[in-house]
Design an enzyme around this catalytic site. Structure first.
Site, PDB file in Angstrom:
ATOM      1  N   ASN A   1      -0.708  -3.792  -7.201  1.00 35.94           N
ATOM      2  CA  ASN A   1      -1.345  -2.701  -6.458  1.00 35.94           C
ATOM      3  C   ASN A   1      -1.200  -1.419  -7.300  1.00 35.94           C
ATOM      4  O   ASN A   1      -0.774  -1.474  -8.448  1.00 35.94           O
ATOM      5  CB  ASN A   1      -0.683  -2.555  -5.079  1.00 35.94           C
ATOM      6  CG  ASN A   1      -1.650  -2.039  -4.035  1.00 35.94           C
ATOM      7  OD1 ASN A   1      -2.401  -1.102  -4.311  1.00 35.94           O
ATOM      8  ND2 ASN A   1      -1.649  -2.621  -2.850  1.00 35.94           N
TER       9      ASN A   1
ATOM     10  N   CYS B   1       0.842  -1.200   0.000  1.00 31.79           N
ATOM     11  CA  CYS B   1       0.000   0.000   0.000  1.00 31.79           C
ATOM     12  C   CYS B   1       0.874   1.247   0.000  1.00 31.79           C
ATOM     13  O   CYS B   1       1.686   1.443   0.902  1.00 31.79           O
ATOM     14  CB  CYS B   1      -0.929   0.047   1.211  1.00 31.79           C
ATOM     15  SG  CYS B   1      -1.982   1.497   1.147  1.00 31.79           S
TER      16      CYS B   1
HETATM   17  C1  LIG Z   1     -10.176   3.571  -3.415  1.00 33.65           C
HETATM   18  C2  LIG Z   1      -9.206   2.432  -3.432  1.00 33.65           C
HETATM   19  C3  LIG Z   1      -8.868   1.795  -2.243  1.00 33.65           C
HETATM   20  C4  LIG Z   1      -7.964   0.740  -2.243  1.00 33.65           C
HETATM   21  N1  LIG Z   1      -7.674   0.097  -1.072  1.00 33.65           N
HETATM   22  C5  LIG Z   1      -6.861  -1.006  -1.092  1.00 33.65           C
HETATM   23  C6  LIG Z   1      -6.625  -1.749   0.091  1.00 33.65           C
HETATM   24  O1  LIG Z   1      -7.157  -1.473   1.163  1.00 33.65           O
HETATM   25  N2  LIG Z   1      -5.804  -2.825   0.007  1.00 33.65           N
HETATM   26  C7  LIG Z   1      -5.206  -3.212  -1.170  1.00 33.65           C
HETATM   27  O2  LIG Z   1      -4.480  -4.222  -1.184  1.00 33.65           O
HETATM   28  N3  LIG Z   1      -5.426  -2.521  -2.309  1.00 33.65           N
HETATM   29  C8  LIG Z   1      -6.241  -1.447  -2.296  1.00 33.65           C
HETATM   30  N4  LIG Z   1      -6.488  -0.771  -3.454  1.00 33.65           N
HETATM   31  C9  LIG Z   1      -5.822  -1.212  -4.700  1.00 33.65           C
HETATM   32  C10 LIG Z   1      -6.721  -2.155  -5.498  1.00 33.65           C
HETATM   33  O3  LIG Z   1      -7.048  -3.327  -4.796  1.00 33.65           O
HETATM   34  C11 LIG Z   1      -6.035  -2.535  -6.828  1.00 33.65           C
HETATM   35  O4  LIG Z   1      -4.854  -3.260  -6.551  1.00 33.65           O
HETATM   36  C12 LIG Z   1      -5.674  -1.341  -7.677  1.00 33.65           C
HETATM   37  O5  LIG Z   1      -6.663  -0.322  -7.574  1.00 33.65           O
HETATM   38  C13 LIG Z   1      -5.489  -1.699  -9.144  1.00 33.65           C
HETATM   39  O6  LIG Z   1      -6.645  -2.287  -9.685  1.00 33.65           O
HETATM   40  P1  LIG Z   1      -7.784  -1.437 -10.455  1.00 33.65           P
HETATM   41  O7  LIG Z   1      -7.086  -0.575 -11.445  1.00 33.65           O
HETATM   42  O8  LIG Z   1      -8.669  -2.480 -11.074  1.00 33.65           O
HETATM   43  O9  LIG Z   1      -8.482  -0.637  -9.401  1.00 33.65           O
HETATM   44  C14 LIG Z   1      -7.379   0.308  -3.468  1.00 33.65           C
HETATM   45  C15 LIG Z   1      -7.720   0.953  -4.671  1.00 33.65           C
HETATM   46  C16 LIG Z   1      -8.621   2.002  -4.661  1.00 33.65           C
HETATM   47  C17 LIG Z   1      -8.968   2.664  -5.963  1.00 33.65           C
END
Ligand SMILES: Cc1cc2nc3c(=O)[nH]c(=O)nc-3n(C[C@H](O)[C@H](O)[C@H](O)COP(=O)(O)O)c2cc1C
Length: 312
Positions: free
Chosen positions: A198, A135
């Site tokens: 991530n 993160c």
């Molecule tokens: C608002 C938000 C909150 C997130 N919180 C977490 C989290 O608590 N733990 C985590 O491992 N990834 C978190 N992520 C990352 C997502 O799980 C993911 O790895 C990342 O957004 C890429 O995928 P995407 O483009 O499909 O969103 C978060 C992403 C967003 C947008």
């Protein structure tokens, strides 16, 4: 349900897990599993990854914490969560009452603290554990773990030593020179799967002040903008490890999910796209079923064979 669903099996294997379909809700983008019900019921997914839990509750970062970009989103949530006790006492039972076991995402400040969290989950209804080692939006810990293969190895080993009832997946950061190297460290330590990726490190500037609007200056970039980066990362990781790879990053269509699978993913998490499009999972499943049916593939494994034949 469209007729073509009847002719194909969208079931996915992720190591020892058998999922009804290859789509998972990504951590942080689907609350604790029931937050979007009934608009988006958790049963649509093969599995749900819950918001990352830390040993104690966290308030997260000051606002603003979210910002749209031309093809995605910047977030600086800072791991806001209810903490492990409340999660075990209220969130898991609510899911269990629906007959659901989630993938539980964990974050902690040390290998011992990760292992202690995993021990607490030993008797809980948990499909798998996802170690969030990546993160970017917290000061104390997070990004640095996933940039350090030795730390990834130590944390994974500690959790695997103490948690044996379900698979342990390690979620990695793209903000490294070679994600394959870090994935190998996780595999060496006994990880059962690699989740990639991530968010990327991103930032904005408020022109009124000339400064970043985010309290922690940088933020995590997600959404369609990062899909090609995630695809390359999944391809790289899949070439470096033998354990399953769970793809994450910008997927917003059936075509994106198919590309992740072709690059070596066993399953695909949907994240940012869910915020604007709760109908996405159902549409992606329909698109996957149509793609398979058009090629006379009865399953995702049959599609993998089909691709192998076409490539040779
Ligand atoms: C608002 C938000 C909150 C997130 N919180 C977490 C989290 O608590 N733990 C985590 O491992 N990834 C978190 N992520 C990352 C997502 O799980 C993911 O790895 C990342 O957004 C890429 O995928 P995407 O483009 O499909 O969103 C978060 C992403 C967003 C947008």
């Amino acid at each position: 349900m469209p007729e073509r669903h009847a002719t194909v099996d969208l079931g996915a294997r992720v190591g020892e897990l058998r999922l009804a379909n290859p789509l998972l809700a990504a951590s942080g983008c689907f609350g604790y599993g029931l937050d979007y019900d009934p608009l988006l019921p958790p049963e649509v997914f093969g599995a749900v990854v819950t918001k990352t839990i830390t040993p104690l509750p966290r308030k997260g970062n000051p606002v603003p914490r979210l910002m749209e970009t031309p093809a995605g989103m910047l977030n600086s949530i800072g791991l806001e969560n209810v903490g492990l006790d409340a999660f075990v006492e209220t969130k898991l039972p609510a899911l269990a009452a629906r007959g659901l076991s989630p993938v539980v995402s964990l974050s902690a400040g040390s290998a011992d603290a990760f292992a202690a969290m995993a021990r607490r989950l030993a008797d809980a209804p948990t499909l798998a554990i996802e170690l969030n080692l990546s993160c970017p939006n917290v000061a104390e810990h997070g990004a640095n773990f996933a940039t350090d293969p030795a730390a990834v190895e130590a944390i994974t080993r500690a959790v695997k030593r103490d948690f044996t009832v379900a698979p342990v997946w390690v979620k990695l950061s793209p903000n490294v020179t070679d994600i394959g190297l870090v994935a190998r460290a996780a595999e060496n330590a006994g990880a059962d799967g690699i989740c990639a990726i991530n968010t990327l490190l991103g930032m904005d500037i408020d022109l009124a002040t000339g400064r970043s609007p985010f309290a922690r200056v940088t933020a995590g970039l997600s959404g369609p903008a990062i899909f090609p980066v995630a695809l390359a990362a999944v391809h790289r990781v899949a070439s470096q490890v033998t354990i399953p790879v769970i793809a994450i990053g910008g997927a917003a269509s059936a075509a994106d999910v198919l590309k992740f699978i072709a690059a070596g993913a066993s399953a695909v998490q949907l994240g940012t796209a869910l915020f604007s499009d709760p109908g996405l999972p159902a549409r992606v499943l329909d698109g996957l079923a149509a793609f398979l049916a058009e090629r006379d593939c009865a399953s995702l494994d049959a599609l993998r064979e089909h691709w192998k034949e076409r490539a040779s």
